[in-house]
Write a protein that holds these residues in place. Structure first.
Motif, PDB file in Angstrom:
ATOM      1  N   UNK A 139      40.313 -25.503  50.691  1.00  0.00           N
ATOM      2  CA  UNK A 139      39.694 -25.094  51.960  1.00  0.00           C
ATOM      3  C   UNK A 139      38.267 -25.611  52.083  1.00  0.00           C
ATOM      4  N   UNK A 140      37.499 -25.509  51.030  1.00  0.00           N
ATOM      5  CA  UNK A 140      36.062 -25.782  51.110  1.00  0.00           C
ATOM      6  C   UNK A 140      35.774 -27.232  51.517  1.00  0.00           C
ATOM      7  N   UNK A 141      36.500 -28.181  50.941  1.00  0.00           N
ATOM      8  CA  UNK A 141      36.209 -29.599  51.212  1.00  0.00           C
ATOM      9  C   UNK A 141      36.446 -29.955  52.683  1.00  0.00           C
ATOM     10  N   UNK A 142      37.629 -29.681  53.267  1.00  0.00           N
ATOM     11  CA  UNK A 142      37.785 -30.007  54.692  1.00  0.00           C
ATOM     12  C   UNK A 142      36.926 -29.148  55.612  1.00  0.00           C
ATOM     13  N   UNK A 143      36.602 -27.916  55.189  1.00  0.00           N
ATOM     14  CA  UNK A 143      35.730 -27.071  56.013  1.00  0.00           C
ATOM     15  C   UNK A 143      34.350 -27.694  56.145  1.00  0.00           C
ATOM     16  N   UNK A 158      51.210 -27.247  47.877  1.00  0.00           N
ATOM     17  CA  UNK A 158      49.867 -27.494  47.346  1.00  0.00           C
ATOM     18  C   UNK A 158      49.588 -28.983  47.234  1.00  0.00           C
ATOM     19  N   UNK A 159      50.554 -29.746  46.730  1.00  0.00           N
ATOM     20  CA  UNK A 159      50.359 -31.197  46.579  1.00  0.00           C
ATOM     21  C   UNK A 159      50.168 -31.873  47.932  1.00  0.00           C
ATOM     22  N   UNK A 160      50.956 -31.476  48.900  1.00  0.00           N
ATOM     23  CA  UNK A 160      50.839 -32.080  50.226  1.00  0.00           C
ATOM     24  C   UNK A 160      49.468 -31.789  50.833  1.00  0.00           C
ATOM     25  N   UNK A 202      43.672 -33.618  51.890  1.00  0.00           N
ATOM     26  CA  UNK A 202      42.263 -33.511  51.495  1.00  0.00           C
ATOM     27  C   UNK A 202      41.768 -34.844  50.953  1.00  0.00           C
ATOM     28  N   UNK A 203      42.584 -35.463  50.098  1.00  0.00           N
ATOM     29  CA  UNK A 203      42.228 -36.762  49.521  1.00  0.00           C
ATOM     30  C   UNK A 203      42.097 -37.837  50.598  1.00  0.00           C
ATOM     31  N   UNK A 204      42.996 -37.799  51.579  1.00  0.00           N
ATOM     32  CA  UNK A 204      42.920 -38.769  52.675  1.00  0.00           C
ATOM     33  C   UNK A 204      41.617 -38.605  53.444  1.00  0.00           C
ATOM     34  N   UNK A 205      41.209 -37.363  53.690  1.00  0.00           N
ATOM     35  CA  UNK A 205      39.939 -37.124  54.358  1.00  0.00           C
ATOM     36  C   UNK A 205      38.759 -37.633  53.554  1.00  0.00           C
ATOM     37  N   UNK A 206      38.807 -37.454  52.235  1.00  0.00           N
ATOM     38  CA  UNK A 206      37.740 -37.972  51.373  1.00  0.00           C
ATOM     39  C   UNK A 206      37.747 -39.495  51.327  1.00  0.00           C
ATOM     40  N   UNK A 207      38.939 -40.094  51.463  1.00  0.00           N
ATOM     41  CA  UNK A 207      39.020 -41.563  51.451  1.00  0.00           C
ATOM     42  C   UNK A 207      38.258 -42.167  52.623  1.00  0.00           C
TER      43      UNK A 207
END
Length: 550
Positions: free
Chosen positions: A375-379, A506-508, A513-518
């Protein structure tokens, strides 16, 4: 490479028949078909994006009929990027839904309907991104509408039927308005093909041009949930299952934004309605984020932030400069991923804590630290904290506003900054209530069965969480109004809370989240690409020459 352009539409449509045929008899094969097709669509989308960036727009005239008779599909830089991001997100949401279905042990018919409806939805989204004429764009919208109603009403619960009915009524109204706009356009120009309209609309009287432009903008604003045409959204989305809400909130509203980008640059250059778009953008930001501040249910809160942040994209469209369009495209890509992720996280919170009502949650950071990180990262990304992609998109839009220098531009720059601060406040509020503070008395324990919903009018249960019992006990149905967030499976059956979250879900979520960080890690290539896409949109010539062959 041009021959690949129709495949993102044709593959999901073809797979729908197979999925329906095998349905309830071979569930594993049905799941395999869905995952394989969406993986193939993702690969094709990446290939089309790279080819469009290298060689210019790719076109195909189905049946080899030239415009205006034939169906034209076009993949340029913008549509290629939108296809790629949407394909990645829909694949992740599909994996999430598979995990939810397996965790719920749902073995009844609605899940057999879910896969075909989901594939049809993907085909409709791809069709709108590739459409080279207004009629095909309308067809794409209608494909999405049919699939959307099935997905919104999965399980047949009372709130889902009522919320789905509201969604369909609004969508049918926009469809009729869209048909009216197409009829006016064809009557005035003799074509509905985008490339031909780019030349013919300019020859019409200014009043006729403005009427057609305003009608199309109204249609797309309803689809995009732009204020004041967004009242339907907070009551329609929260009742749906988590994966359905996620893909709707993250992707379907951006289809409307994409159409605004396409038509405003290709058909109506000159920014005649720019001030109106800037006013609407400011209203969307302000009303949406104030609505989010007032919410205590996570799903409704996220629905209002969705309305608010659509305003950023309309801000870029209203400025109508290369830098503004580039910033708007970055923000569309960012928001598709982040908003989808947050709704997936909301589904995990519902499964872990038994509700999305923030006043009934607490202690999740200690009990489920991975969920807290998810939650924290995309928030923080949604709030625009540097150096995340949300900050990059907002910075690009604000710089475009400062470069414009008009009064409206400065007002929007200020409104964007205030909205970002209020978004941070809203995300901090969610973090404090659901994650940071201690668990409140009465929070759902492991194995609690939540009440499901149907059309029963029994309101005798005073329990605020609609929880009553554990394990496999029976569940008393209860009437809830449309728009109320209700914990339920894909079938609308009771959800049993768990301390261990299903791994596929959870993996999905972690993948999104990883895509957003990319987007943050590869911000340089991303902004360079969107800048080239914006330049191509403003030039118009590459698009028209690719379609018309001159």
């Amino acid at each position: 490479m041009n021959a690949l352009v129709p495949l993102p539409v044709l593959l999901p449509l073809s797979a729908t028949g197979l999925s329906l045929a095998f349905g309830t008899r071979l569930k594993r094969f049905q799941r395999f078909i869905s995952v394989a097709v969406l993986t193939a669509v993702l690969g094709l989308s990446i290939a089309l994006m790279i080819a469009a960036d290298r060689d210019g727009p790719l076109t195909v005239h189905l049946g080899d009929f030239a415009p205006p008779l034939g169906i034209t599909l076009v993949a340029d830089r913008l549509s290629g990027l939108m296809l790629t991001v949407s394909s990645a997100v829909t694949l992740c949401v599909l994996v999430y839904s598979l995990g939810q279905g397996m965790a719920d042990r749902d073995e009844e018919t609605p899940v057999a309907v879910f896969h075909p409806a989901y594939l049809i939805l993907v085909a409709g989204v791809s069709c709108t991104f590739l459409a080279g004429d207004l009629v095909n764009l309308y067809v794409g919208f209608e494909i999405m509408l049919v699939a959307s109603f099935v997905l919104l009403t999965l399980g047949g619960t009372g709130p889902r039927i009522r919320a789905g009915s509201t969604y369909v009524i609004i969508s049918l109204f926009s469809s009729m308005l869209f048909l009216t706009a197409i009829a006016m356009t064809y009557a005035a120009t003799g074509t509905a093909n985008f490339a031909q309209l780019a030349g013919r609309l300019a020859a019409l009287p200014l009043g006729v041009q403005t009427l057609i432009q305003a009608t199309l903008l109204t249609v797309f604003a309803i689809k995009a949930a732009v204020f004041p045409l967004a009242a339907w959204l907070p009551d329609s989305y929260p009742t749906a299952p988590a994966p359905v809400t996620a893909v709707f909130a993250g992707l379907l509203t951006k289809v409307g934004v994409y159409c605004m980008l396409r038509t405003e640059t290709l058909l109506f250059p000159g920014n005649r309605l720019g001030d109106l778009l800037l006013a609407v953008a400011l209203a969307s930001m302000t009303v949406g984020i104030l609505g989010a501040v007032a919410q205590t249910d996570l799903k409704r809160l996220l629905s209002f932030t969705l309305i608010s942040h659509i305003g950023y994209m309309v801000f870029g469209i209203g400025l109508a400069t290369r830098q503004a369009y580039s910033g708007a495209i970055v923000y569309v890509v960012h928001h598709i991923t982040v908003q989808t992720t947050l709704f997936l996280v909301a589904g995990l919170i519902e499964r872990r804590g038994g509700t999305t009502e923030l006043t009934r949650l607490g202690g999740i950071a200690r009990a489920a630290p991975l969920l807290a990180v998810l939650f924290f990262v995309p928030a923080m990304n949604l709030a625009g904290i540097p150096p995340l992609s949300g900050f990059i998109g907002k910075l690009g839009l604000m710089r475009a506003g400062v470069a414009d220098g008009s009064v409206w531009a400065w007002v929007l720059v200020t409104g964007s900054a205030v909205t970002s601060l209020l978004t941070l406040y809203v995300m901090a509020k969610v973090w404090n209530l659901a994650f940071w503070r201690a668990a409140p008395p009465g929070q759902a324990a492991h194995g609690t069965v939540l009440e499901s919903d149907d059309d029963s009018d029994d309101d005798s249960d005073p329990g605020p969480d609609r929880m009553h019992g554990t394990g496999d006990e029976g569940v008393r149905p209860r009437h809830e109004p449309a728009g109320r967030a209700v914990a339920a499976t894909l079938h609308g059956h009771a959800v049993t809370t768990t301390t261990t979250l299903p791994y596929p879900m959870t993996w999905a979520t972690a993948a999104t989240v990883t895509l957003g960080l990319a987007f943050t890690v590869f911000a340089g290539p991303l902004t360079s690409y969107t800048d080239r896409a914006a330049a191509e949109l403003l030039a118009r010539v590459p698009y028209t020459e690719a379609v018309l062959g001159r």
